[in-house]
Motif scaffolding. Structure first.
Motif, short mmCIF file in Angstrom:
data_model
loop_
_atom_site.label_atom_id
_atom_site.label_comp_id
_atom_site.label_asym_id
_atom_site.label_seq_id
_atom_site.Cartn_x
_atom_site.Cartn_y
_atom_site.Cartn_z
N THR B 17 29.00 39.62 43.49
CA THR B 17 28.92 40.89 44.21
C THR B 17 30.03 40.93 45.26
OG1 THR B 17 27.31 39.89 45.69
CG2 THR B 17 26.43 41.28 43.96
N TYR B 18 30.63 42.10 45.39
CA TYR B 18 31.59 42.34 46.46
C TYR B 18 30.99 43.38 47.39
CZ TYR B 18 35.56 39.95 44.22
OH TYR B 18 36.40 39.02 43.69
N HIS B 19 30.81 43.05 48.65
CA HIS B 19 30.25 43.98 49.63
C HIS B 19 29.00 44.66 49.08
CE1 HIS B 19 34.16 43.28 51.28
NE2 HIS B 19 34.75 43.91 50.28
N GLY B 44 38.21 47.52 35.05
CA GLY B 44 37.27 47.42 36.16
C GLY B 44 35.93 46.82 35.80
N CYS B 45 35.77 46.30 34.57
CA CYS B 45 34.47 45.76 34.19
C CYS B 45 34.29 44.33 34.66
CB CYS B 45 34.28 45.83 32.68
SG CYS B 45 35.30 44.65 31.80
N GLY B 46 35.33 43.76 35.30
CA GLY B 46 35.15 42.44 35.89
C GLY B 46 35.82 41.30 35.13
N SER B 48 39.08 40.20 35.23
CA SER B 48 39.90 39.35 36.11
C SER B 48 39.01 38.51 37.01
CB SER B 48 40.83 40.20 36.96
OG SER B 48 41.71 40.92 36.14
N THR B 49 37.95 39.14 37.51
CA THR B 49 37.02 38.41 38.38
C THR B 49 36.42 37.23 37.61
OG1 THR B 49 36.53 40.51 39.43
CG2 THR B 49 35.04 38.70 39.89
N MET B 50 36.02 37.49 36.37
CA MET B 50 35.45 36.42 35.53
C MET B 50 36.46 35.28 35.36
SD MET B 50 32.62 35.85 34.05
CE MET B 50 32.58 34.07 34.03
N ASP B 169 45.85 36.24 32.46
CA ASP B 169 45.34 37.57 32.82
C ASP B 169 46.30 38.62 32.28
OD1 ASP B 169 43.95 39.67 33.80
OD2 ASP B 169 43.91 38.99 35.89
N GLU B 170 45.86 39.31 31.25
CA GLU B 170 46.64 40.37 30.60
C GLU B 170 48.10 39.95 30.38
OE1 GLU B 170 45.63 44.20 31.44
OE2 GLU B 170 43.71 43.70 32.36
N PRO B 171 48.31 38.96 29.52
CA PRO B 171 49.67 38.45 29.33
C PRO B 171 50.60 39.46 28.66
CG PRO B 171 48.19 37.46 27.74
CD PRO B 171 47.34 38.24 28.68
N1 ATP Z 1 38.64 41.13 46.21
C1 ATP Z 1 37.83 42.14 45.88
N2 ATP Z 1 37.13 42.80 46.82
C2 ATP Z 1 36.31 43.81 46.49
N3 ATP Z 1 36.12 44.26 45.25
C3 ATP Z 1 36.78 43.65 44.25
C4 ATP Z 1 37.68 42.56 44.51
N4 ATP Z 1 38.19 42.15 43.34
C5 ATP Z 1 37.65 42.95 42.40
N5 ATP Z 1 36.80 43.85 42.94
C6 ATP Z 1 36.03 44.85 42.23
O1 ATP Z 1 35.45 44.23 41.12
C7 ATP Z 1 35.48 45.07 39.98
C8 ATP Z 1 36.06 44.31 38.81
O2 ATP Z 1 37.41 44.02 39.10
P1 ATP Z 1 38.31 43.22 38.10
O3 ATP Z 1 39.64 43.10 38.71
O4 ATP Z 1 37.61 41.97 37.71
O5 ATP Z 1 38.36 44.20 36.87
P2 ATP Z 1 39.15 44.07 35.51
O6 ATP Z 1 38.14 44.09 34.44
O7 ATP Z 1 40.08 42.92 35.56
O8 ATP Z 1 39.96 45.42 35.50
P3 ATP Z 1 41.44 45.72 34.93
O9 ATP Z 1 41.33 45.73 33.47
O10 ATP Z 1 41.74 47.07 35.48
O11 ATP Z 1 42.34 44.63 35.47
C9 ATP Z 1 36.28 46.29 40.36
O12 ATP Z 1 35.38 47.35 40.52
C10 ATP Z 1 36.91 45.95 41.68
O13 ATP Z 1 36.89 47.06 42.52
#
Ligand code: ATP
Ligand code: MG
Lengths: 273, 255
Positions: B17-19, B44-46, B48-50, B169-171
């Motif tokens: 979770t972010y904020h 934006g489905c997460g 990169s975060t994963m 990440d998205e090479p």
């Molecule tokens: N450092 C952060 N602080 C707050 N929110 C974040 C942060 N990093 C990512 N998010 C939120 O987490 C969600 C997922 O982000 P992420 O970058 O993982 O998406 P993604 O699937 O890689 O998207 P894309 O394909 O556009 O790169 C987004 O809604 C983004 O706003």
């Protein structure tokens, strides 16, 4: 009516609460960053991670050598202004000769360290924040981290040490060029005998004046680097964010330099050492 | 079913979770040694975060990542740094240090983590640059390169320390179709030649089916499906089908 007042007071105190909380957060984060920097300087070498001397040298050239001209320019003219201003006052009391010692002592204790630090905060503080900030928004800091390269050790330590060495040296240079400015006015405008001017200039100067000034410049160096790095590492929001962080960095440095100067002058003033 | 020593990385019940906003929810899967594992999903489905959580760059809010069976959240300090040196990461923006030449960028991790002589480090860096087809560009600065070349330089840096896992990440985002195919081929070559495990985040469907051994589909922060490329292609899941085909009509709503 009274309920509304109560509500607004409640809201105010809540605002103050968040303000205090965020100030506290900035303080602890800043202190943490400073401690981490010290860790990498003093403990790191024993863990096989010594300071990168090439980077240190490059930073010293950039921060020190390349700042010489601007420091000279600013302090030289300040020396001139100082001499003219004090000559105006002192001549009324018939003590024009004391321009020499007044200029020297105010430069060494106060103006040399502060002006040099302000110049460097504008030049170096801004560039530290811009560099680290743009690395932050371009994922470069994260890249260092994933490569197992600690960003504080790799980026911050060389800058920190370089400024800690160079700012006192630049301060001495600033003192000297300010004195030169004063000398020009004293000798060529006020027609004070050159030998007498120099003699009077150093007559009242004590060792304490020198180390007061230099100890200030060490503290200012720490302020400039730490504020610059802190703002840089906090940067987000692309190129706009970098610009914003750079501005904040310079403003905060300026304020903190003046405050620290006030505190240290107070300490030297009230505490007899 | 693969036996456990075949599994190099496993994620269990990851939440992020972010904020207060939930970005990832209860995601669990395994990555097998030596495979190309693709994570796909909408913007934006997460994803990169994963990837960052798996690479140890970002801590999950809850859940665990196991590397060779070892709980990553339990290792700290130097031990953790040591493990992370066995990972390489190629960033979406390449993230090269822009004041260093291409060769210096690639040498940087070697220089920082070993005590090898400068000429040996240089040879090692050159080898990696050859692998990505940048042998002539060692002395160039990153901003003298095209986007695709930068990305390949980032790749060379990611594999500089001969990692066991490379995260991408998205090479291929923003590359022309030919360079795209070249980068895909590169990922395949690296995986097979250097016996690396590759974990790739991508949007590009052509890439997915060119490189993937197995695919995970994320949707709104949840894991929708994991399977071989074949299974994913023939899935009955309407969301996955819509995503693969890029249809406007379907369960995925643009809001
Ligand atoms: N450092 C952060 N602080 C707050 N929110 C974040 C942060 N990093 C990512 N998010 C939120 O987490 C969600 C997922 O982000 P992420 O970058 O993982 O998406 P993604 O699937 O890689 O998207 P894309 O394909 O556009 O790169 C987004 O809604 C983004 O706003
Ligand atoms: Mg992404």
């Amino acid at each position: 009516m009274s309920e509304q007042r109560g509500f607004s007071i409640f809201k105010k105190s809540e605002e103050i609460g968040t303000l205090v909380l965020s100030a506290w957060r900035v303080f602890t984060e800043g202190a943490g960053l400073f401690l981490e920097t010290l860790y990498w300087i003093f403990i790191g070498p024993f863990k096989g991670k010594s300071v990168d001397f090439k980077a240190l040298f490059q930073q010293m050239v950039f921060m020190g050598y390349e700042s010489v001209k601007i420091v000279f320019f600013v302090t030289f003219f300040t020396g001139i202004v100082l001499a003219m201003q004090s000559a105006h006052q002192l001549s009324k009391m018939g003590g024009t000769i004391y321009v020499a010692s007044l200029v020297t002592i105010s430069l060494c204790r106060e103006l040399g360290p502060v002006l040099t630090a302000l110049v460097l905060a504008g030049r170096i503080g801004a560039s530290i924040t811009a560099e680290i900030g743009s690395m932050k928004v371009n994922e470069q800091i994260e890249a260092l981290d994933t490569m197992g390269i600690n960003p504080v050790r790799y980026l911050v330590v060389p800058k920190f040490l370089a400024l800690l060495f160079m700012l006192p040296i630049l301060t001495v240079l600033g003192d000297a060029s300010g004195m030169l400015g004063g000398y020009m006015i004293g000798v060529y405008n006020l027609k004070i005998n050159a030998g007498l001017y120099v003699q009077t200039a150093f007559k009242f100067l004590t060792i304490k004046d020198i180390y007061t000034g230099l100890s200030k410049s060490l503290v200012f160096a720490i302020i400039i680097t730490m504020v610059g790095v802190y703002q840089g590492l906090k940067t987000n929001g692309g190129a706009v964010g970098v610009g914003r962080a750079t501005t904040i960095s310079v403003v905060v440095s300026f304020i903190m330099i003046i405050l620290a100067d006030c505190v240290m002058t107070g300490i030297y003033f009230f505490v007899k050492m | 079913m693969a036996n456990s020593s075949d599994i190099i990385l496993s994620v269990r019940q990851i939440e992020k979770t972010y904020h207060g906003r939930r970005v990832l929810e209860n995601v669990s899967f395994d990555v097998r040694r030596g495979e190309v594992f693709v994570i796909m999903g909408g913007s934006g489905c997460g994803k990169s975060t994963m990837l960052r959580i798996m690479a140890g760059g970002v801590p999950p809010t809850s859940g665990k990542v196991f590397f060779n069976g070892q709980d990553m959240s339990a290792v700290k300090g130097e031990a953790r740094e040591k493990i992370r040196r066995r990972f390489g990461m190629s960033f979406q923006s390449a993230a090269l240090l822009d004041y260093l030449t291409v060769e210096e960028n690639v040498s940087l991790p070697i220089k920082e983590h070993t005590r090898l002589a400068a000429n040996i480090i240089s040879i090692m860096a050159q080898t990696k640059l050859n692998l990505v087809g940048l042998q002539g560009f060692a002395k160039f600065l990153p901003d003298e390169l095209s986007g695709g070349m930068r990305k390949r330089a980032g790749l060379a840096r990611a594999i500089a320390m001969d990692p066991e896992i490379v995260f991408y990440d998205e090479p291929t985002a923003g590359l022309d179709p030919v360079v795209c195919a070249v980068v895909d081929q590169l990922i395949l070559d690296l995986t097979k030649k250097l016996q690396i495990t590759s974990i790739v985040v991508t949007h590009n469907m052509e890439s997915v089916f060119r490189i993937a051994d197995r695919v995970a589909m994320l949707y709104q922060g949840r894991l929708l499906q994991v399977g071989t490329a074949e299974e994913i292609k023939n899935t009955a899941d309407p969301v996955v089908q819509q995503f693969i085909r890029g249809n406007i009509e379907g369960p995925i709503q643009m809001s």
